[in-house]
Design an enzyme around this catalytic site. Sequence first.
Site, mmCIF file in Angstrom:
data_model
loop_
_atom_site.group_PDB
_atom_site.id
_atom_site.type_symbol
_atom_site.label_atom_id
_atom_site.label_comp_id
_atom_site.label_asym_id
_atom_site.label_seq_id
_atom_site.Cartn_x
_atom_site.Cartn_y
_atom_site.Cartn_z
ATOM 1 N N PHE A 1 4.190 2.129 -11.250
ATOM 2 C CA PHE A 1 4.299 1.659 -9.869
ATOM 3 C C PHE A 1 3.745 0.230 -9.761
ATOM 4 O O PHE A 1 2.775 -0.118 -10.434
ATOM 5 C CB PHE A 1 3.525 2.614 -8.959
ATOM 6 C CG PHE A 1 3.755 2.368 -7.503
ATOM 7 C CD1 PHE A 1 4.943 2.759 -6.904
ATOM 8 C CD2 PHE A 1 2.804 1.723 -6.724
ATOM 9 C CE1 PHE A 1 5.176 2.514 -5.552
ATOM 10 C CE2 PHE A 1 3.027 1.475 -5.370
ATOM 11 C CZ PHE A 1 4.210 1.874 -4.789
ATOM 12 N N ASP B 1 -2.909 7.925 -12.745
ATOM 13 C CA ASP B 1 -2.446 7.793 -11.365
ATOM 14 C C ASP B 1 -1.695 9.084 -11.019
ATOM 15 O O ASP B 1 -0.654 9.384 -11.612
ATOM 16 C CB ASP B 1 -1.523 6.574 -11.247
ATOM 17 C CG ASP B 1 -1.000 6.376 -9.823
ATOM 18 O OD1 ASP B 1 -0.951 7.355 -9.049
ATOM 19 O OD2 ASP B 1 -0.617 5.238 -9.489
ATOM 20 N N TYR C 1 -0.942 10.690 1.271
ATOM 21 C CA TYR C 1 0.073 10.691 2.343
ATOM 22 C C TYR C 1 1.426 11.212 1.873
ATOM 23 O O TYR C 1 2.370 11.244 2.646
ATOM 24 C CB TYR C 1 0.202 9.323 3.017
ATOM 25 C CG TYR C 1 0.300 8.118 2.116
ATOM 26 C CD1 TYR C 1 1.473 7.829 1.433
ATOM 27 C CD2 TYR C 1 -0.765 7.247 1.984
ATOM 28 C CE1 TYR C 1 1.569 6.719 0.624
ATOM 29 C CE2 TYR C 1 -0.688 6.123 1.161
ATOM 30 C CZ TYR C 1 0.484 5.862 0.489
ATOM 31 O OH TYR C 1 0.564 4.766 -0.309
ATOM 32 N N LYS C 2 1.498 11.604 0.596
ATOM 33 C CA LYS C 2 2.746 12.183 0.099
ATOM 34 C C LYS C 2 2.656 13.708 0.227
ATOM 35 O O LYS C 2 2.778 14.243 1.316
ATOM 36 C CB LYS C 2 2.979 11.734 -1.344
ATOM 37 C CG LYS C 2 3.085 10.213 -1.491
ATOM 38 C CD LYS C 2 3.240 9.807 -2.949
ATOM 39 C CE LYS C 2 3.204 8.299 -3.122
ATOM 40 N NZ LYS C 2 4.331 7.599 -2.486
ATOM 41 N N ARG D 1 16.154 8.548 -4.360
ATOM 42 C CA ARG D 1 15.212 9.628 -4.669
ATOM 43 C C ARG D 1 15.328 10.725 -3.622
ATOM 44 O O ARG D 1 15.368 10.449 -2.421
ATOM 45 C CB ARG D 1 13.766 9.126 -4.622
ATOM 46 C CG ARG D 1 13.375 8.155 -5.684
ATOM 47 C CD ARG D 1 11.852 8.005 -5.754
ATOM 48 N NE ARG D 1 11.226 7.778 -4.438
ATOM 49 C CZ ARG D 1 9.965 7.411 -4.278
ATOM 50 N NH1 ARG D 1 9.174 7.238 -5.339
ATOM 51 N NH2 ARG D 1 9.456 7.211 -3.073
#
Lengths: 400, 400
Positions: free
Chosen positions: A124, A201, A226-227, A371
């Site tokens: 990322f 991560d 927040y996912k 995605r």
Amino acid sequence: MTTPPDVLDAADPLAAFRDRFVIDDDLVAYLDGNSLGRLPRATVDRLGAFVREEWGSRLIRGWDDAWVDLPVTVGDELGEALLGAAAGRTVIADSTSVNLYKLLHAAIGARPDRDEIVIDATNFPTDRYLVESVAAARGLTVRWLRPDLVDNVTVDALADVLGARTAVVVLSQVDYRSGTLVDLPAVTRLVHEHGAVIVWDLCHSVGVMPIALDSADVDFAVGCTYKYLNSGPGAPAFLYVAERHLSAVTQPIAGWWSASDLFAMSETYEVAPTIRRMLSGTPSVAGIVAVQEGVRLIAEAGVDAIRAKSEALTAYTVELLDDAGLEIVTPREPASRGSHVTVRAPEARRVADAMIERGVVPDFREPDLIRLGLSPLSTSFAEVEAGVRILVDCVGGTRR
Amino acid sequence: MTTPPDVLDAADPLAAFRDRFVIDDDLVAYLDGNSLGRLPRATVDRLGAFVREEWGSRLIRGWDDAWVDLPVTVGDELGEALLGAAAGRTVIADSTSVNLYKLLHAAIGARPDRDEIVIDATNFPTDRYLVESVAAARGLTVRWLRPDLVDNVTVDALADVLGARTAVVVLSQVDYRSGTLVDLPAVTRLVHEHGAVIVWDLCHSVGVMPIALDSADVDFAVGCTYKYLNSGPGAPAFLYVAERHLSAVTQPIAGWWSASDLFAMSETYEVAPTIRRMLSGTPSVAGIVAVQEGVRLIAEAGVDAIRAKSEALTAYTVELLDDAGLEIVTPREPASRGSHVTVRAPEARRVADAMIERGVVPDFREPDLIRLGLSPLSTSFAEVEAGVRILVDCVGGTRR
């Protein structure tokens, strides 16, 4: 012939959890819970009560009540239920980027005689940018792993770049684009065999699969909430430090929250002997409260049951996409992927926009990827079926 | 004979603003708004709507809608109404500590040929700790100003330590303990005369007085939003960078939010050309929304009217304390203090606890200080009178 989605939903032991979330009837399918998770109903009530009763009424006394300890107490809840981490090794505060920055310095500090840091080029952006800038600031060289998008970062590939100069390895457990799942215990072992430390991560894996940081001997880990933790946009992130590093670990943002006595406000800085040493300034209390609600939902369902449904959801998605002849970049082995499935499509941005027009929210990633995020507690098989049907339609539409 | 408080409240042009806050009838007086400001009623509604309608319903589409720009758009609102800062120089994100950390590196980077950093020994712990650790990491020497608690950091005292080696000066506009107000324009001029740059900590001044960063030629500034900006515990902080520094300024936490294109996720890091370069990771959206409500309340009342009431409140408090013969450490000149008044009392901790028992919330600061925070929009003169009466009672009680 694929199984009808209502049959799958009827057989889903976690189906009832969908009612624990705010589901907007205007949306046909929300397939982006891996960017921003849906809102738990309990969080609506809890945040309302927090604002009115804790902030509004307890006011400053809230700090004495419990707020001061929340980064650690909720960190412990998250660590024990989701990370396989004993108490005292996880804190919640700051953003993933800030926490990763701290952990990179901490990890480099743990291997002062080595001068290389390894990261994969598909990681990322924040991870790559931070590794490059921290390496430059600390005088380390970056060694890039360059897997294809769909490759697993295999133990073999990694073995080629590890050596006596390797200080730190930074990897994501699940690739944010392809959904590839890396073998965390095997990679951690390999990194240790070369005398280096690892920073994991966990942004795209936490909350959708069992993770066992303590037993895998992981050094450091970071992740967002927040996912799949459904804690809201910009909710504070977490970080984990293995117990063996705790007494010596250092991080550069030495604020009043990392001091041994927060309110002593003493003349000289004495660092906290606990995981609090990884804190800096005042964390968002409302944010941590939302994380606690998200963690509790996951703990209630159980990460094993969640992983089972995640595999079923991704398998079903792959089946539907295969039937339609779309190109899938996500590994085809359920054990080799996380909880999202990624499609490569020409004009992917236009396809994604067309899907949103029709009430299906996917995630577009440059240059040609779509995605489909499958959040096991809130995503139904019916939703997946409807979403993929419209995706197929929109791809067809752009081909005309 | 002091004026009766109801007469003062009746004559107060800002009196009606008190109804805009949640006021808990169980409290006789809340005199700690300089630690954690009261909850605005509008914020209750706004946060509820944000959670249900924006997070719950717009979901990931909220990022496209407006969330991505909130750190800058609300930063601009705050800057223009409260800081005398033109648009594009203020952002809201992270904690005060993290922002100060970034600004210290930015400021040192602006004076690469100098090797001293000046800070007063009475500054807030996070400021002192961060200056010490960042100075050590960057190879600078810390020069300590050592004023008495009640001294203003005068232009003369500062002039003694400034020189050709001074890179950066870090000061708080209002001292967190004594309430002493430093002459920001004069000090900024002096620092510039010596070729150094200044970082102002505005935590205890923002929102209670007019501040003119642009016209005072300030280099960098940071401040928090949970005190006089009433944005809630751990709400995100702000930072300001003068326009002349923007194109060259660097900060060490290079995340995806400081990149020139957030969603390009490009292979190489290209820093944003705007104030966004000071960001790092995803900021709390709910936190920024609460800041916006706090800023709008202050903008509506106007900082000049707020400062006038602040002076009246502190003058009234001083008068009451003088009548009772208590020792005041805050400067006696209204123009030389911020919006809190600090009393020195034996057994201050026990006094503060006794006050809280009786429904008055002050703030205790080691070793013998009691702070009375006067938040002009929500504190009434009647509240001050009742609070000081109980303080005097409790001090008497401990003397027996």
